[in-house]
Design a protein around this motif. Structure first.
Motif, PDB file in Angstrom:
ATOM      1  N   ALA A  47       9.731 -12.335   1.972  1.00  0.00           N
ATOM      2  CA  ALA A  47      10.226 -13.715   2.048  1.00  0.00           C
ATOM      3  C   ALA A  47      10.421 -14.344   0.677  1.00  0.00           C
ATOM      4  N   ASP A  48       9.455 -14.166  -0.217  1.00  0.00           N
ATOM      5  CA  ASP A  48       9.567 -14.763  -1.551  1.00  0.00           C
ATOM      6  C   ASP A  48      10.039 -13.754  -2.594  1.00  0.00           C
ATOM      7  N   GLY A  49      10.512 -12.598  -2.169  1.00  0.00           N
ATOM      8  CA  GLY A  49      11.149 -11.635  -3.060  1.00  0.00           C
ATOM      9  C   GLY A  49      10.300 -11.260  -4.259  1.00  0.00           C
ATOM     10  N   ASP A  50      10.922 -11.251  -5.419  1.00  0.00           N
ATOM     11  CA  ASP A  50      10.225 -10.824  -6.631  1.00  0.00           C
ATOM     12  C   ASP A  50       9.142 -11.804  -7.078  1.00  0.00           C
ATOM     13  N   ALA A  51       9.091 -12.992  -6.486  1.00  0.00           N
ATOM     14  CA  ALA A  51       8.014 -13.929  -6.794  1.00  0.00           C
ATOM     15  C   ALA A  51       6.711 -13.513  -6.109  1.00  0.00           C
ATOM     16  N   ASN A  52       6.787 -12.579  -5.169  1.00  0.00           N
ATOM     17  CA  ASN A  52       5.593 -12.097  -4.490  1.00  0.00           C
ATOM     18  C   ASN A  52       4.812 -11.193  -5.443  1.00  0.00           C
ATOM     19  N   PRO A  53       3.552 -11.531  -5.750  1.00  0.00           N
ATOM     20  CA  PRO A  53       2.810 -10.736  -6.747  1.00  0.00           C
ATOM     21  C   PRO A  53       2.657  -9.266  -6.362  1.00  0.00           C
ATOM     22  N   LEU A  54       2.495  -8.998  -5.066  1.00  0.00           N
ATOM     23  CA  LEU A  54       2.298  -7.619  -4.620  1.00  0.00           C
ATOM     24  C   LEU A  54       3.614  -6.855  -4.578  1.00  0.00           C
ATOM     25  N   TRP A  55       4.566  -7.314  -3.786  1.00  0.00           N
ATOM     26  CA  TRP A  55       5.799  -6.564  -3.560  1.00  0.00           C
ATOM     27  C   TRP A  55       6.848  -6.822  -4.636  1.00  0.00           C
ATOM     28  N   GLY A  56       6.592  -7.813  -5.502  1.00  0.00           N
ATOM     29  CA  GLY A  56       7.464  -8.045  -6.638  1.00  0.00           C
ATOM     30  C   GLY A  56       6.903  -7.390  -7.890  1.00  0.00           C
ATOM     31  N   ARG A  57       5.994  -8.089  -8.566  1.00  0.00           N
ATOM     32  CA  ARG A  57       5.502  -7.610  -9.864  1.00  0.00           C
ATOM     33  C   ARG A  57       4.735  -6.284  -9.761  1.00  0.00           C
ATOM     34  N   PHE A  58       3.817  -6.184  -8.815  1.00  0.00           N
ATOM     35  CA  PHE A  58       2.985  -4.987  -8.710  1.00  0.00           C
ATOM     36  C   PHE A  58       3.838  -3.776  -8.308  1.00  0.00           C
ATOM     37  N   ALA A  59       4.726  -3.958  -7.351  1.00  0.00           N
ATOM     38  CA  ALA A  59       5.594  -2.856  -6.945  1.00  0.00           C
ATOM     39  C   ALA A  59       6.485  -2.411  -8.097  1.00  0.00           C
ATOM     40  N   ARG A  60       6.944  -3.374  -8.895  1.00  0.00           N
ATOM     41  CA  ARG A  60       7.792  -2.995 -10.022  1.00  0.00           C
ATOM     42  C   ARG A  60       6.979  -2.199 -11.051  1.00  0.00           C
ATOM     43  N   TYR A  61       5.690  -2.529 -11.179  1.00  0.00           N
ATOM     44  CA  TYR A  61       4.812  -1.753 -12.055  1.00  0.00           C
ATOM     45  C   TYR A  61       4.760  -0.296 -11.608  1.00  0.00           C
ATOM     46  N   PHE A  62       4.575  -0.073 -10.308  1.00  0.00           N
ATOM     47  CA  PHE A  62       4.501   1.299  -9.809  1.00  0.00           C
ATOM     48  C   PHE A  62       5.833   2.015  -9.976  1.00  0.00           C
ATOM     49  N   GLY A  63       6.932   1.287  -9.832  1.00  0.00           N
ATOM     50  CA  GLY A  63       8.234   1.896 -10.073  1.00  0.00           C
ATOM     51  C   GLY A  63       8.394   2.333 -11.514  1.00  0.00           C
ATOM     52  N   LEU A  64       7.964   1.477 -12.446  1.00  0.00           N
ATOM     53  CA  LEU A  64       8.024   1.812 -13.863  1.00  0.00           C
ATOM     54  C   LEU A  64       7.128   3.008 -14.168  1.00  0.00           C
ATOM     55  N   ARG A  65       5.915   3.008 -13.617  1.00  0.00           N
ATOM     56  CA  ARG A  65       4.988   4.121 -13.865  1.00  0.00           C
ATOM     57  C   ARG A  65       5.574   5.436 -13.364  1.00  0.00           C
ATOM     58  N   THR A  66       6.181   5.395 -12.190  1.00  0.00           N
ATOM     59  CA  THR A  66       6.795   6.600 -11.644  1.00  0.00           C
ATOM     60  C   THR A  66       7.867   7.136 -12.586  1.00  0.00           C
ATOM     61  N   ARG A  67       8.731   6.240 -13.080  1.00  0.00           N
ATOM     62  CA  ARG A  67       9.815   6.673 -13.961  1.00  0.00           C
ATOM     63  C   ARG A  67       9.270   7.278 -15.258  1.00  0.00           C
ATOM     64  N   VAL A  68       8.302   6.606 -15.857  1.00  0.00           N
ATOM     65  CA  VAL A  68       7.755   7.080 -17.130  1.00  0.00           C
ATOM     66  C   VAL A  68       7.104   8.449 -16.962  1.00  0.00           C
ATOM     67  N   LEU A  69       6.379   8.637 -15.876  1.00  0.00           N
ATOM     68  CA  LEU A  69       5.708   9.919 -15.666  1.00  0.00           C
ATOM     69  C   LEU A  69       6.685  10.996 -15.207  1.00  0.00           C
ATOM     70  N   ASP A  70       7.728  10.617 -14.479  1.00  0.00           N
ATOM     71  CA  ASP A  70       8.812  11.562 -14.204  1.00  0.00           C
ATOM     72  C   ASP A  70       9.376  12.103 -15.518  1.00  0.00           C
ATOM     73  N   ASP A  71       9.688  11.175 -16.422  1.00  0.00           N
ATOM     74  CA  ASP A  71      10.266  11.555 -17.708  1.00  0.00           C
ATOM     75  C   ASP A  71       9.333  12.473 -18.481  1.00  0.00           C
ATOM     76  N   PHE A  72       8.032  12.158 -18.454  1.00  0.00           N
ATOM     77  CA  PHE A  72       7.051  12.999 -19.144  1.00  0.00           C
ATOM     78  C   PHE A  72       7.060  14.420 -18.596  1.00  0.00           C
ATOM     79  N   LEU A  73       7.032  14.555 -17.287  1.00  0.00           N
ATOM     80  CA  LEU A  73       6.980  15.890 -16.681  1.00  0.00           C
ATOM     81  C   LEU A  73       8.230  16.695 -16.996  1.00  0.00           C
TER      82      LEU A  73
END
Length: 281
Positions: A47-73
């Motif tokens: 409902a509140d999109g990216d303003a939602n701390p869990l599904w906005g900021r926190f989810a984006r953190y996990f997306g970034l972590r996935t990309r960085v570790l993909d690149d590392f591997l």
């Protein structure tokens, strides 16, 4: 539950127009488990999109972590002779299926039997085909996982690439030290390792952080009850003392590099997170 949380975050990231990673399997894991079947897999479902701390900021953190570790591997296997990849606490990681591995790669996934069985069920239902030889090892990391890894065909005389993503801060300090020491013992020259740690002196100082409170309120996961709150060992320093070259980064370094992801804020539950990359000459 935490593996499902990260899968939901990967699903949301995958559907963004400016995505850092595409994981076509993530939303299927989320939908297949009754505990998470109602969670969002697109930011438009929040409902509140990216303003939602869990599904906005926190989810984006996990997306970034996935990309960085993909690149590392991928960088580790494409720029060396290492063809053994070990995912410690693999959870619902789909890298064996998502990433473009060079010929001859073997991906070992270590996790508990129930986690891997659920993962098999979902992936088999999708007729998913791995892009490398995939070997699953159903064992708790508190047991003799090194022996199980050897029994599964891991070669200690060949270089290897290791990943401990979102794992170590759940373990007692002595267990983290043992795991890192075991990786060193099993790694020959040319090996690489990436892992994530938390360095806060007192995690409870962040009890009221929006990331923690929203996760508890929205999906019933109190991360602070799951994290081990003992003083953490200096695993990066221990590896350096054993001859590894190490680099330690705050996640925000990669936010700035990619132009997407979380940036520092007040009362930030991510403040103590560090991503460590190590190579054994």
């Amino acid at each position: 539950m935490t593996a499902l949380l990260v899968a939901a975050a990967r699903a949301i990231e995958s559907h963004r127009h400016d995505t850092l990673v595409r994981d076509v399997y993530a939303e299927h894991f989320v939908r297949a488990a009754s505990a998470s079947a109602g969670w969002p897999v697109r930011i438009q479902e929040v409902a509140d999109g990216d303003a939602n701390p869990l599904w906005g900021r926190f989810a984006r953190y996990f997306g970034l972590r996935t990309r960085v570790l993909d690149d590392f591997l991928l960088r580790s296997v494409h720029t060396s002779s290492a063809r053994q990849v070990v995912l410690l606490g693999a959870g619902l990681d789909s890298r064996a299926f998502r990433l473009d591995w060079p010929p001859g790669c073997v991906v070992f996934e270590i996790d508990r039997k129930g986690v891997l069985a659920f993962k098999h069920e979902v992936l088999d239902g999708l007729s998913a085909t791995p892009k490398a030889v995939r070997v699953t090892i159903p064992i708790d990391l508190r047991a003799d996982w090194a022996a199980a890894l050897a029994d599964a065909g891991f070669d200690t005389t060949a270089p290897s690439v290791w990943l401990a993503e979102g794992l170590l801060f759940y373990l007692p300090a002595v267990a983290e030290t043992h795991l890192i020491d075991m990786v060193d013992r099993l790694s020959t020259a040319g090996s690489a390792l990436a892992f994530e740690v938390k360095l806060e002196k007192d995690l409870l100082e962040y009890r009221d952080s929006p990331l923690y409170t929203s996760t508890a309120q929205q999906i019933g996961i109190d991360l602070l009850d799951l994290f081990n709150r003992e003083p953490r060992p200096d695993s990066a320093g221990d590896l350096a003392g054993k001859g590894w070259s190490t680099s330690v980064h705050v996640p925000f370094d990669f936010t700035r590099r990619h132009g997407r992801g979380p940036l520092p804020e007040q009362n930030d539950a991510l403040e103590g997170n560090r991503w460590v990359f190590a190579n054994k000459p």
